[in-house]
Design a protein around this motif. Structure first.
Motif, PDB file in Angstrom:
ATOM      1  N   HIS A   1       0.841  -1.193   0.000  1.00 49.69           N
ATOM      2  CA  HIS A   1       0.000   0.000   0.000  1.00 49.69           C
ATOM      3  C   HIS A   1       0.880   1.249   0.000  1.00 49.69           C
ATOM      4  O   HIS A   1       2.026   1.206   0.458  1.00 49.69           O
ATOM      5  CB  HIS A   1      -0.920   0.014   1.228  1.00 49.69           C
ATOM      6  CG  HIS A   1      -1.863  -1.143   1.285  1.00 49.69           C
ATOM      7  ND1 HIS A   1      -3.047  -1.169   0.589  1.00 49.69           N
ATOM      8  CD2 HIS A   1      -1.782  -2.327   1.946  1.00 49.69           C
ATOM      9  CE1 HIS A   1      -3.675  -2.310   0.831  1.00 49.69           C
ATOM     10  NE2 HIS A   1      -2.933  -3.034   1.638  1.00 49.69           N
ATOM     11  N   PRO A   2       0.344   2.384  -0.459  1.00 47.28           N
ATOM     12  CA  PRO A   2       1.127   3.626  -0.419  1.00 47.28           C
ATOM     13  C   PRO A   2       1.274   4.139   1.011  1.00 47.28           C
ATOM     14  O   PRO A   2       0.511   3.755   1.908  1.00 47.28           O
ATOM     15  CB  PRO A   2       0.298   4.589  -1.272  1.00 47.28           C
ATOM     16  CG  PRO A   2      -1.097   4.050  -1.223  1.00 47.28           C
ATOM     17  CD  PRO A   2      -0.957   2.559  -1.137  1.00 47.28           C
ATOM     18  N   GLU A   3       2.244   4.997   1.205  1.00 46.53           N
ATOM     19  CA  GLU A   3       2.456   5.607   2.524  1.00 46.53           C
ATOM     20  C   GLU A   3       1.224   6.395   2.953  1.00 46.53           C
ATOM     21  O   GLU A   3       0.568   7.059   2.151  1.00 46.53           O
ATOM     22  CB  GLU A   3       3.664   6.540   2.469  1.00 46.53           C
ATOM     23  CG  GLU A   3       3.965   7.228   3.795  1.00 46.53           C
ATOM     24  CD  GLU A   3       4.997   8.326   3.669  1.00 46.53           C
ATOM     25  OE1 GLU A   3       5.865   8.436   4.540  1.00 46.53           O
ATOM     26  OE2 GLU A   3       4.918   9.102   2.687  1.00 46.53           O
ATOM     27  N   ALA A   4       0.908   6.331   4.240  1.00 46.87           N
ATOM     28  CA  ALA A   4      -0.176   7.117   4.813  1.00 46.87           C
ATOM     29  C   ALA A   4       0.425   8.216   5.682  1.00 46.87           C
ATOM     30  O   ALA A   4       1.178   7.941   6.618  1.00 46.87           O
ATOM     31  CB  ALA A   4      -1.105   6.235   5.647  1.00 46.87           C
TER      32      ALA A   4
ATOM     33  N   ARG B   1      -3.734   9.876   5.363  1.00 47.18           N
ATOM     34  CA  ARG B   1      -4.249   9.532   4.052  1.00 47.18           C
ATOM     35  C   ARG B   1      -3.195   8.842   3.211  1.00 47.18           C
ATOM     36  O   ARG B   1      -2.020   9.181   3.261  1.00 47.18           O
ATOM     37  CB  ARG B   1      -4.733  10.794   3.323  1.00 47.18           C
ATOM     38  CG  ARG B   1      -5.924  11.465   3.991  1.00 47.18           C
ATOM     39  CD  ARG B   1      -6.248  12.775   3.329  1.00 47.18           C
ATOM     40  NE  ARG B   1      -7.432  13.400   3.907  1.00 47.18           N
ATOM     41  CZ  ARG B   1      -7.791  14.655   3.704  1.00 47.18           C
ATOM     42  NH1 ARG B   1      -7.053  15.424   2.923  1.00 47.18           N
ATOM     43  NH2 ARG B   1      -8.885  15.131   4.274  1.00 47.18           N
ATOM     44  N   ALA B   2      -3.650   7.867   2.448  1.00 50.81           N
ATOM     45  CA  ALA B   2      -2.824   7.226   1.432  1.00 50.81           C
ATOM     46  C   ALA B   2      -3.445   7.597   0.101  1.00 50.81           C
ATOM     47  O   ALA B   2      -4.503   7.085  -0.262  1.00 50.81           O
ATOM     48  CB  ALA B   2      -2.822   5.710   1.624  1.00 50.81           C
ATOM     49  N   GLY B   3      -2.841   8.543  -0.594  1.00 53.89           N
ATOM     50  CA  GLY B   3      -3.480   9.110  -1.773  1.00 53.89           C
ATOM     51  C   GLY B   3      -4.711   9.901  -1.335  1.00 53.89           C
ATOM     52  O   GLY B   3      -4.630  10.779  -0.486  1.00 53.89           O
ATOM     53  N   GLU B   4      -5.856   9.564  -1.880  1.00 49.35           N
ATOM     54  CA  GLU B   4      -7.098  10.240  -1.506  1.00 49.35           C
ATOM     55  C   GLU B   4      -7.864   9.494  -0.421  1.00 49.35           C
ATOM     56  O   GLU B   4      -8.913   9.942   0.031  1.00 49.35           O
ATOM     57  CB  GLU B   4      -7.995  10.393  -2.746  1.00 49.35           C
ATOM     58  CG  GLU B   4      -7.409  11.267  -3.845  1.00 49.35           C
ATOM     59  CD  GLU B   4      -7.146  12.675  -3.353  1.00 49.35           C
ATOM     60  OE1 GLU B   4      -8.015  13.228  -2.647  1.00 49.35           O
ATOM     61  OE2 GLU B   4      -6.068  13.225  -3.658  1.00 49.35           O
ATOM     62  N   GLU B   5      -7.342   8.348   0.005  1.00 53.26           N
ATOM     63  CA  GLU B   5      -8.061   7.500   0.961  1.00 53.26           C
ATOM     64  C   GLU B   5      -7.624   7.787   2.392  1.00 53.26           C
ATOM     65  O   GLU B   5      -6.435   7.760   2.714  1.00 53.26           O
ATOM     66  CB  GLU B   5      -7.817   6.026   0.636  1.00 53.26           C
ATOM     67  CG  GLU B   5      -8.538   5.061   1.555  1.00 53.26           C
ATOM     68  CD  GLU B   5      -8.262   3.612   1.211  1.00 53.26           C
ATOM     69  OE1 GLU B   5      -8.877   2.727   1.829  1.00 53.26           O
ATOM     70  OE2 GLU B   5      -7.431   3.373   0.314  1.00 53.26           O
ATOM     71  N   THR B   6      -8.581   8.067   3.264  1.00 56.33           N
ATOM     72  CA  THR B   6      -8.293   8.244   4.689  1.00 56.33           C
ATOM     73  C   THR B   6      -8.303   6.884   5.369  1.00 56.33           C
ATOM     74  O   THR B   6      -9.294   6.151   5.296  1.00 56.33           O
ATOM     75  CB  THR B   6      -9.334   9.161   5.349  1.00 56.33           C
ATOM     76  OG1 THR B   6      -9.252  10.468   4.761  1.00 56.33           O
ATOM     77  CG2 THR B   6      -9.088   9.281   6.847  1.00 56.33           C
TER      78      THR B   6
END
Length: 205
Positions: free
Chosen positions: A105-108, A157-162
């Protein structure tokens, strides 16, 4: 051991439970330092257990570097669940102090309010204690000082996702994992303990 108006006992992630009509904060996960005597949790690391006797380990949170800037979070079998990183000093004007990484997953990260286009307030100081519901994926850290003005939520957030939200208030402070999200709860526990341990022994940034 610690003593406060919430009771005496070891540092723990606690959940509210009614006992005899009185709401008590009952330990759900126990925080056990992993470093040498006197070392901070950030520099020495810690382990979380489901029981006070330390027979049911949940995860370990251990520093990768002497300064305690990067922490590896591993499950009870030693398999890596992800990591928690302290934001470099040069970026703390636009990002809050800690970020999360989970494999696949991307960094949050949590941008500060003014970095999102509007004025924001930094998180207030005060001794915190986890009061969250482990089952319901919610962590609540209750502030000793309840006289502060309401503060805005902090969202990782990771991208636009909280994936994780910190909801401060004049009473409890809540860390809430996004329902049906991908974030491993152990990373949320690790971030909350690291973030709040700075309040126990030093200023939080």
């Amino acid at each position: 051991m610690r003593a406060s108006k919430r009771g005496a006992g070891a540092h723990a992630l606690r959940v509210p439970r009614l006992r005899g009509g009185v709401e008590l904060m009952v330990p759900a996960l126990y925080i056990v330092p992993a470093g040498p005597e006197g070392a901070s949790l950030r520099q020495g690391g810690f382990r979380l257990y489901e029981d006070e006797g330390r027979t049911r380990p949940l995860c370990s949170v251990l520093p990768r570097d002497p300064g305690g800037e990067h922490h590896r979070v591993a499950d009870a079998a030693g398999r890596e669940a992800g990591s928690v990183h302290r934001t470099p000093a040069a970026r703390r004007l636009v990002r809050h102090g800690w970020s999360l990484e989970q494999p696949g997953h991307p960094e949050a990260a949590a941008p500060r309010g003014w970095a999102e286009g509007g004025p924001g307030r930094s998180v207030g100081r005060g001794v915190g204690k986890v009061l969250g519901s482990v089952v319901d994926d919610i962590l609540s850290l209750g502030a000793e000082d309840t006289g502060a003005a309401p503060l805005k939520p902090v969202r990782w957030r990771a991208g636009e996702e909280t994936v994780l939200t910190f909801r401060p208030s004049q009473g409890p402070r809540w860390y809430e994992v996004a329902p049906d999200g991908w974030l491993d709860k152990r990373l949320a526990f690790a971030l909350a303990v690291l973030r709040e341990s700075e309040v126990w022994g030093a200023d939080r940034r």
